[in-house]
Write a protein that holds these residues in place. Structure first.
Motif, PDB file in Angstrom:
ATOM      1  N   ILE A  93      41.200  36.904  44.316  1.00 13.49           N
ATOM      2  CA  ILE A  93      41.719  36.137  43.449  1.00 13.49           C
ATOM      3  C   ILE A  93      40.638  35.618  42.350  1.00 13.49           C
ATOM      4  CG2 ILE A  93      41.991  33.658  42.874  1.00 13.49           C
ATOM      5  CD1 ILE A  93      43.451  33.744  45.017  1.00 13.49           C
ATOM      6  N   GLY A  94      38.916  36.120  42.700  1.00  9.59           N
ATOM      7  CA  GLY A  94      38.211  36.510  42.121  1.00  9.59           C
ATOM      8  C   GLY A  94      37.587  37.085  40.801  1.00  9.59           C
ATOM      9  N   ILE A  95      38.131  38.434  41.156  1.00 12.02           N
ATOM     10  CA  ILE A  95      38.478  39.469  40.930  1.00 12.02           C
ATOM     11  C   ILE A  95      39.361  39.458  39.853  1.00 12.02           C
ATOM     12  CG2 ILE A  95      38.959  41.749  40.705  1.00 12.02           C
ATOM     13  CD1 ILE A  95      37.687  42.145  43.314  1.00 12.02           C
ATOM     14  N   LEU A  96      40.727  38.909  39.764  1.00 10.19           N
ATOM     15  CA  LEU A  96      40.845  38.942  38.868  1.00 10.19           C
ATOM     16  C   LEU A  96      41.208  37.487  37.952  1.00 10.19           C
ATOM     17  CD1 LEU A  96      44.621  39.401  37.908  1.00 10.19           C
ATOM     18  CD2 LEU A  96      45.363  37.264  39.318  1.00 10.19           C
ATOM     19  N   ALA A 149      38.236  37.024  37.160  1.00 12.03           N
ATOM     20  CA  ALA A 149      37.038  37.633  36.543  1.00 12.03           C
ATOM     21  C   ALA A 149      37.123  38.259  35.302  1.00 12.03           C
ATOM     22  CB  ALA A 149      36.166  37.963  37.082  1.00 12.03           C
ATOM     23  N   ALA A 150      39.050  39.119  35.182  1.00  8.82           N
ATOM     24  CA  ALA A 150      39.348  39.787  34.533  1.00  8.82           C
ATOM     25  C   ALA A 150      39.910  39.315  33.441  1.00  8.82           C
ATOM     26  CB  ALA A 150      40.122  41.230  35.531  1.00  8.82           C
ATOM     27  N   LEU A 151      40.664  38.510  33.582  1.00  9.01           N
ATOM     28  CA  LEU A 151      40.778  37.937  32.923  1.00  9.01           C
ATOM     29  C   LEU A 151      39.710  36.826  32.051  1.00  9.01           C
ATOM     30  CD1 LEU A 151      43.961  35.705  34.715  1.00  9.01           C
ATOM     31  CD2 LEU A 151      44.106  37.968  32.934  1.00  9.01           C
ATOM     32  N   LEU A 152      39.221  36.543  32.412  1.00 11.11           N
ATOM     33  CA  LEU A 152      37.802  35.728  31.330  1.00 11.11           C
ATOM     34  C   LEU A 152      37.122  36.506  30.886  1.00 11.11           C
ATOM     35  CD1 LEU A 152      36.232  33.130  33.948  1.00 11.11           C
ATOM     36  CD2 LEU A 152      37.427  32.773  31.706  1.00 11.11           C
ATOM     37  N   VAL A 153      37.421  37.893  30.906  1.00 12.70           N
ATOM     38  CA  VAL A 153      36.514  38.840  30.136  1.00 12.70           C
ATOM     39  C   VAL A 153      37.678  39.374  28.898  1.00 12.70           C
ATOM     40  CG1 VAL A 153      35.825  41.334  30.235  1.00 12.70           C
ATOM     41  CG2 VAL A 153      34.841  40.181  31.902  1.00 12.70           C
ATOM     42  N   TYR A 154      38.943  39.172  29.996  1.00 11.73           N
ATOM     43  CA  TYR A 154      40.079  39.986  28.389  1.00 11.73           C
ATOM     44  C   TYR A 154      40.069  38.805  27.342  1.00 11.73           C
ATOM     45  CZ  TYR A 154      44.662  40.839  26.440  1.00 11.73           C
ATOM     46  OH  TYR A 154      45.517  41.498  25.691  1.00 11.73           O
ATOM     47  N   VAL A 155      39.908  37.438  27.886  1.00 14.86           N
ATOM     48  CA  VAL A 155      40.830  36.734  26.805  1.00 14.86           C
ATOM     49  C   VAL A 155      38.671  36.353  26.065  1.00 14.86           C
ATOM     50  CG1 VAL A 155      40.528  33.933  26.747  1.00 14.86           C
ATOM     51  CG2 VAL A 155      41.964  35.526  28.251  1.00 14.86           C
ATOM     52  N   PHE A 156      37.692  36.070  27.206  1.00 16.20           N
ATOM     53  CA  PHE A 156      36.675  36.471  25.540  1.00 16.20           C
ATOM     54  C   PHE A 156      36.128  37.553  25.321  1.00 16.20           C
ATOM     55  CE2 PHE A 156      36.693  32.389  28.459  1.00 16.20           C
ATOM     56  CZ  PHE A 156      37.090  31.655  27.453  1.00 16.20           C
ATOM     57  N   ILE A 157      36.380  38.318  25.437  1.00 13.46           N
ATOM     58  CA  ILE A 157      35.684  39.563  24.954  1.00 13.46           C
ATOM     59  C   ILE A 157      37.143  40.380  23.869  1.00 13.46           C
ATOM     60  CG2 ILE A 157      34.400  42.359  25.126  1.00 13.46           C
ATOM     61  CD1 ILE A 157      33.160  41.095  27.670  1.00 13.46           C
ATOM     62  N   SER A 206      41.368  44.336  53.381  1.00 14.87           N
ATOM     63  CA  SER A 206      41.831  44.123  52.658  1.00 14.87           C
ATOM     64  C   SER A 206      40.623  43.790  51.513  1.00 14.87           C
ATOM     65  CB  SER A 206      42.541  42.715  52.564  1.00 14.87           C
ATOM     66  OG  SER A 206      40.897  41.740  53.299  1.00 14.87           O
ATOM     67  N   ILE A 207      38.976  43.607  51.949  1.00 11.88           N
ATOM     68  CA  ILE A 207      38.139  43.569  51.351  1.00 11.88           C
ATOM     69  C   ILE A 207      37.391  44.394  50.533  1.00 11.88           C
ATOM     70  CG2 ILE A 207      35.890  43.104  51.468  1.00 11.88           C
ATOM     71  CD1 ILE A 207      36.379  41.478  54.700  1.00 11.88           C
ATOM     72  N   PRO A 208      37.352  45.740  50.368  1.00 12.53           N
ATOM     73  CA  PRO A 208      36.967  46.732  49.906  1.00 12.53           C
ATOM     74  C   PRO A 208      38.597  47.411  48.212  1.00 12.53           C
ATOM     75  CG  PRO A 208      37.215  47.879  51.541  1.00 12.53           C
ATOM     76  CD  PRO A 208      37.376  46.879  51.772  1.00 12.53           C
ATOM     77  N   LEU A 209      39.363  47.423  49.240  1.00  8.78           N
ATOM     78  CA  LEU A 209      41.116  47.317  48.090  1.00  8.78           C
ATOM     79  C   LEU A 209      41.332  46.147  46.887  1.00  8.78           C
ATOM     80  CD1 LEU A 209      42.355  49.350  50.572  1.00  8.78           C
ATOM     81  CD2 LEU A 209      41.083  50.091  48.889  1.00  8.78           C
ATOM     82  N   GLY A 231      39.397  38.560  51.818  1.00  4.44           N
ATOM     83  CA  GLY A 231      39.888  39.724  50.740  1.00  4.44           C
ATOM     84  C   GLY A 231      40.587  38.642  50.148  1.00  4.44           C
ATOM     85  N   ILE A 232      41.194  38.128  50.343  1.00  6.88           N
ATOM     86  CA  ILE A 232      42.013  37.445  49.073  1.00  6.88           C
ATOM     87  C   ILE A 232      41.249  36.242  48.276  1.00  6.88           C
ATOM     88  CG2 ILE A 232      44.032  35.629  49.033  1.00  6.88           C
ATOM     89  CD1 ILE A 232      45.065  36.202  51.862  1.00  6.88           C
TER      90      ILE A 232
END
Length: 82
Positions: free
Chosen positions: A69-72, A74-82, A19-22, A64-65
């Motif tokens: 959640i952290g990756i999600l 971070a992706a949402l923050l990048v999508y919103v602010f860039i 669950s960690i690398p996927l 892994g969970i």
């Protein structure tokens, strides 16, 4: 001879480590790792040395969970602010 709960403990460790690398399916594997770890820990004695496989699977599944959640986020923050 296998003791009761040993296969669930090993399975929880494997799923927790996967669950960690996927990143996309890691949270699903993490939930399964937590479930199998809890099931194995209920069946096993506290002094059983294989119980640590279940504990490690539980910790890796939670990690892994949290990472997914952290990756999600971070992706949402990048999508919103860039």
């Amino acid at each position: 001879m296998k003791r009761e709960g040993e296969s669930e403990a090993v399975l929880s460790l494997v799923l927790g480590l996967l669950s960690i690398p996927l990143p996309l399916i890691g949270w699903i594997l993490g939930f399964f790792a937590i479930g199998y770890a809890r099931k194995a820990m209920r069946k096993m004695d506290e002094r059983d040395p294989k119980r640590w496989y279940a504990v490690a699977g539980l910790v890796a599944g939670i990690g892994g969970i949290v990472m997914d959640i952290g990756i999600l986020i971070a992706a949402l923050l990048v999508y919103v602010f860039i």
